[in-house]
Scaffold this active site. Structure first.
Site, PDB file in Angstrom:
ATOM      1  N   ARG A 407      17.054  82.020 -62.595  1.00  0.00           N
ATOM      2  CA  ARG A 407      16.965  83.215 -63.442  1.00  0.00           C
ATOM      3  C   ARG A 407      18.149  84.117 -63.127  1.00  0.00           C
ATOM      4  O   ARG A 407      18.510  84.291 -61.964  1.00  0.00           O
ATOM      5  CB  ARG A 407      15.674  84.000 -63.184  1.00  0.00           C
ATOM      6  CG  ARG A 407      14.385  83.247 -63.425  1.00  0.00           C
ATOM      7  CD  ARG A 407      13.192  84.194 -63.295  1.00  0.00           C
ATOM      8  NE  ARG A 407      11.937  83.474 -63.144  1.00  0.00           N
ATOM      9  CZ  ARG A 407      11.221  83.005 -64.149  1.00  0.00           C
ATOM     10  NH1 ARG A 407      11.645  83.177 -65.389  1.00  0.00           N
ATOM     11  NH2 ARG A 407      10.079  82.369 -63.933  1.00  0.00           N
ATOM     12  N   ARG A 437      10.364  79.548 -66.837  1.00  0.00           N
ATOM     13  CA  ARG A 437       9.466  80.113 -67.853  1.00  0.00           C
ATOM     14  C   ARG A 437       9.869  81.531 -68.256  1.00  0.00           C
ATOM     15  O   ARG A 437      10.085  82.402 -67.412  1.00  0.00           O
ATOM     16  CB  ARG A 437       8.030  80.117 -67.339  1.00  0.00           C
ATOM     17  CG  ARG A 437       7.013  80.611 -68.367  1.00  0.00           C
ATOM     18  CD  ARG A 437       5.619  80.591 -67.820  1.00  0.00           C
ATOM     19  NE  ARG A 437       5.100  79.246 -67.702  1.00  0.00           N
ATOM     20  CZ  ARG A 437       4.433  78.791 -66.646  1.00  0.00           C
ATOM     21  NH1 ARG A 437       4.240  79.564 -65.614  1.00  0.00           N
ATOM     22  NH2 ARG A 437       3.975  77.551 -66.626  1.00  0.00           N
ATOM     23  N   HIS A 467      14.270  74.984 -58.492  1.00  0.00           N
ATOM     24  CA  HIS A 467      13.926  76.360 -58.147  1.00  0.00           C
ATOM     25  C   HIS A 467      14.728  76.865 -56.959  1.00  0.00           C
ATOM     26  O   HIS A 467      14.722  78.060 -56.655  1.00  0.00           O
ATOM     27  CB  HIS A 467      12.419  76.440 -57.848  1.00  0.00           C
ATOM     28  CG  HIS A 467      11.888  77.807 -57.636  1.00  0.00           C
ATOM     29  ND1 HIS A 467      11.455  78.280 -56.419  1.00  0.00           N
ATOM     30  CD2 HIS A 467      11.715  78.835 -58.507  1.00  0.00           C
ATOM     31  CE1 HIS A 467      11.041  79.526 -56.532  1.00  0.00           C
ATOM     32  NE2 HIS A 467      11.181  79.888 -57.793  1.00  0.00           N
ATOM     33  N   HIS A 624       9.239  89.232 -52.247  1.00  0.00           N
ATOM     34  CA  HIS A 624       9.602  87.932 -52.812  1.00  0.00           C
ATOM     35  C   HIS A 624      10.177  86.975 -51.777  1.00  0.00           C
ATOM     36  O   HIS A 624      10.299  85.786 -52.033  1.00  0.00           O
ATOM     37  CB  HIS A 624      10.610  88.156 -53.949  1.00  0.00           C
ATOM     38  CG  HIS A 624      10.851  86.961 -54.812  1.00  0.00           C
ATOM     39  ND1 HIS A 624      12.017  86.214 -54.742  1.00  0.00           N
ATOM     40  CD2 HIS A 624      10.088  86.366 -55.763  1.00  0.00           C
ATOM     41  CE1 HIS A 624      11.957  85.227 -55.616  1.00  0.00           C
ATOM     42  NE2 HIS A 624      10.802  85.291 -56.242  1.00  0.00           N
TER      43      HIS A 624
END
Length: 719
Positions: A407, A437, A467, A624
């Site tokens: 992302r 997503r 990822h 995170h």
């Protein structure tokens, strides 16, 4: 007769009673988010932000998780989850837990936050509360700015029920023909291209002690509703009722059958824009049964899919109030700092990043001296990771740059630096994960831009999401080639780097460079690499290595050696890891888990998990980072990386976790973990029954916010 000894059966660690539902655990996380909107210690506009985040999170939850459960019910899937529920039972449990939360949210906004905003000169009014002058202004605004955008859609035998787009706010309008007295139904979509809250001009705003930063306005849908006569001239407007829907928005992609992955995803994105089946209907509690039943029937819903609220729908739009110039009602501003080692370098020029230091010292020479760890948002992303990539893009000795992109922002400086690197003749390869997503479209756009300038773009592996957060820079230095690496826990996104806590390692250790070379070859070519020197890679060896580290602590504890595990992550779902943690607890290993969101492990059960403690920290920044600490008999091992302990991370994603070997950096990570475990402001303790209790400082103890402490530590490092 001698007494017979009672045999107590060992608990079966696979029994469903020892596991929480993933779906219910996520709801508990979102409830902790909502609590920040209730907590008076949270600044007022930040409370609006958390209320908006709660609603936005729920939207995605219904689009993905609830829709998946509904599909399982339709397919008559009866398989039980680890906690012993079938899909329908999970949906029922979600409704039972969620409805009171939604009612509480809307009631608090209407009865508490709106009055508190008014006390601060921020008036979010209802149209009925406006005076005549304000109404005249909004009527003119409607005619000039809103009316041309609206499209009323009738519903009758010649006009079928219109398509209602995902997450759209609509008005269900009941109209009467004055000649025939016949009633009709129409739908008016509230346009997203206009602001949700319309501000009145300064001369029409309510006065509040002459204070700057005051605001007066009304919701857009109310302006539309009170001017419906313009849309239906000659008709009588009987009534109107706002409603909002949520559709299934998960992509259904058959990768094995896709000749062109990008084209296949673009086709699925078009389907998403039209949306799948409706999974939720939000209406106001005043909606009459006839309108409610028609909406349910036309969208093929069940009564359980309807959520009634008091007041406004779509509270995710409340986040727009963060733009108000009211610093007194927000968190104190925070400016990430540049690490002390990098402050010795001069700032880069606009078109190249070197030479930097007064003594010819540059970014690469600093990394050669010692590994560098960066901690965002306490430390600057632009001054560290972004600078590393930008410097490499312009350094004449850099031969190649490779990185993964999961992302990023729409105006990513890092991606622009990679384009510059390709234009400078460097070999650039980027793995763009098209299946990230809700970021698929942005990633497709970047992939095309990169390909146009000659960057080698690949889209990942069939059946696996990429990822991992890694970058590799290959540089010619004297008579050798040296490789520099960045391995992190967060995305290469400068915007989220200001609000997500993440950790990254910058290093030129030979073994890490070789590992990342092998990993990129695995991602871009044909490779069945099964072993790495230092990296733990999913789905290759990460799960087995983590399990072996847990079982090593068990053996150490049984042998009388000190043993401890501390793990920080976003979610814990993987059953094999949880069973190993239960076994470690039974052996006496002390375990602290810092898990922001979903945790399916049940702590505090006597004889099973009484040595396990779970805390969740929900604060100003989104936690995170992933950190894994193992005591190892005094020879501490600490890891960071991109993977949570979830089946999707360990089995269905490419992830990378790295051991931190520099003693100073290991101490820094242990200090971060210790600071978070001592938090008594934003920390919540998971109870054996699945509920969380927020820590409160004792009467004689100070309030300790881990995020505030880490900001203070970062700020003090600059003095």
């Amino acid at each position: 007769m001698p007494k017979t000894k009672k045999i107590i059966a060992e608990p079966s660690l696979t029994d469903s009673q020892y596991y929480f539902s993933r779906e219910m655990s996520w709801l508990e996380f979102n409830n902790r988010v909502l609590h920040e909107a209730f907590d008076p210690r949270t600044p007022l506009i930040e409370r609006l932000k958390f209320m908006g985040i709660f609603s936005s999170n729920l939207d995605e939850y219904f689009m993905v998780r609830v829709s998946a459960l509904k599909q399982q019910v339709e397919a008559k899937v009866s398989q039980l989850t680890s906690e012993g529920r079938n899909p329908q039972e999970q949906l029922d449990a979600i409704c039972d837990r969620l409805r009171p939360m939604v009612i509480k949210q809307h009631r608090h906004f209407e009865q508490a936050l709106r009055p508190q905003l008014a006390n601060q000169g921020i008036y979010l009014l209802d149209y009925m509360d406006l005076n005549q002058e304000q109404r005249v202004y909004l009527q003119r605004y409607f005619e000039e700015q809103i009316f041309p955008v609206l499209t009323p859609l009738a519903v009758d035998p010649s006009h079928p029920f219109p398509y209602i787009s995902n997450l759209s706010l609509n008005l269900a309008v009941v109209i009467q023909d004055p000649e025939t007295e016949e009633e009709f139904f129409a739908r008016v979509k509230v346009p997203k291209v206009l602001p949700r809250f319309l501000q009145l001009p300064e001369n029409l705003q309510l006065q509040h002690k002459g204070q700057g930063g005051a605001w007066t306005g009304v919701p857009l849908e109310q302006v539309v509703a009170h001017n419906l006569e313009s849309l239906f001239p000659g008709m009588n407007i009987q009534e109107y009722y706002p409603f909002r829907i949520t559709r299934n928005a998960d992509l259904e992609l058959e990768e094995d059958e896709a000749d062109d992955l990008m084209l296949a995803i673009e086709q699925e994105l078009r389907k998403r824009r039209f949306g799948g089946s409706v999974v939720r209907l939000e209406i106001q509690s005043s909606t009459p049964p006839a309108v409610r039943e028609m909406l349910i029937q036309e969208m093929s819903l069940e009564e359980s899919d309807v959520y009634e609220v008091e007041g406004m729908l779509g509270l995710s739009d409340l986040m727009s109030f963060l733009a108000l110039p009211r610093p007194d009602l927000k968190d104190a501003p925070w400016s990430p700092v540049v690490p002390a080692r990098l402050r010795r370098l001069s700032q880069p020029t606009s078109d190249r990043n070197g030479p930097e230091g007064e003594d010819g010292e540059d970014f690469f020479s600093l990394i050669r001296k010692q590994d560098l760890m960066v901690h965002h948002p306490y430390q600057s992303f632009s001054g560290t990771v972004q600078r590393f990539i930008t410097h490499a893009a312009h350094d004449p000795d850099v031969l190649a740059i490779k990185m993964t992109l999961y992302r990023t922002s729409g105006d990513s400086p890092i991606l622009n630096a990679l384009i510059a690197a390709a234009e400078n003749g460097k070999q650039v390869a980027v793995l763009v994960e098209l299946k990230a997503r809700f970021d698929e479209e942005n990633n497709i756009n970047w992939a095309r831009k990169l390909e146009k300038v000659g960057v080698h773009v690949v889209y990942g592996l069939v059946g696996l999401k990429t990822h991992t957060k890694i970058a590799l820079v290959v540089r010619r230095e004297e008579n050798r080639i040296r490789r520099y690496v960045h391995i992190g826990t967060g995305n290469y996104n400068p915007k989220t780097a200001r609000i997500y806590t993440d950790i990254g390692l910058l290093s030129c250790r030979d073994e890490l460079g070789a590992d990342l070379t092998d990993l990129f070859n695995y991602l871009t070519g044909y490779s069945r690499q099964q072993s790495y020197r230092k990296l733990l890679v999913a789905p290759v060896n990460l799960r087995d290595r983590m399990l072996s580290l847990i079982y090593r602590e068990i053996e150490n504890c049984k042998n009388g050696l000190p043993s401890r595990i501390v793990a920080k992550m976003n979610a814990l779902v993987d059953k094999r890891i949880m069973v190993a943690l239960y076994e470690a607890s039974q052996a006496g290993v002390q375990i602290d888990l810092i898990i922001r969101g979903i945790c399916c492990l049940r702590p505090g059960i006597k004889g099973v998990s009484d040595n396990i403690r779970v805390v969740s920290i929900v604060g100003r920044f989104l936690e995170h980072s992933r950190i894994f600490y193992f005591h190892n008999g005094g020879e501490d091992e600490v890891f960071i990386g991109s993977a949570d302990w979830m089946p999707r991370n360990l089995d269905r994603r490419v992830e990378a976790v790295v051991s931190i070997e520099d003693p100073d950096l290991k101490k820094d990570l242990q200090e971060i973990l210790g600071t978070m475990l001592s938090d008594n402001r934003h920390a919540w303790e998971l109870q054996p029954n699945g509920r969380y209790i927020q820590r409160r400082p004792a009467a004689d103890c100070p309030e300790l916010s881990s995020q505030k402490i880490l900001m203070e530590m970062a700020a003090s490092s600059t003095t």
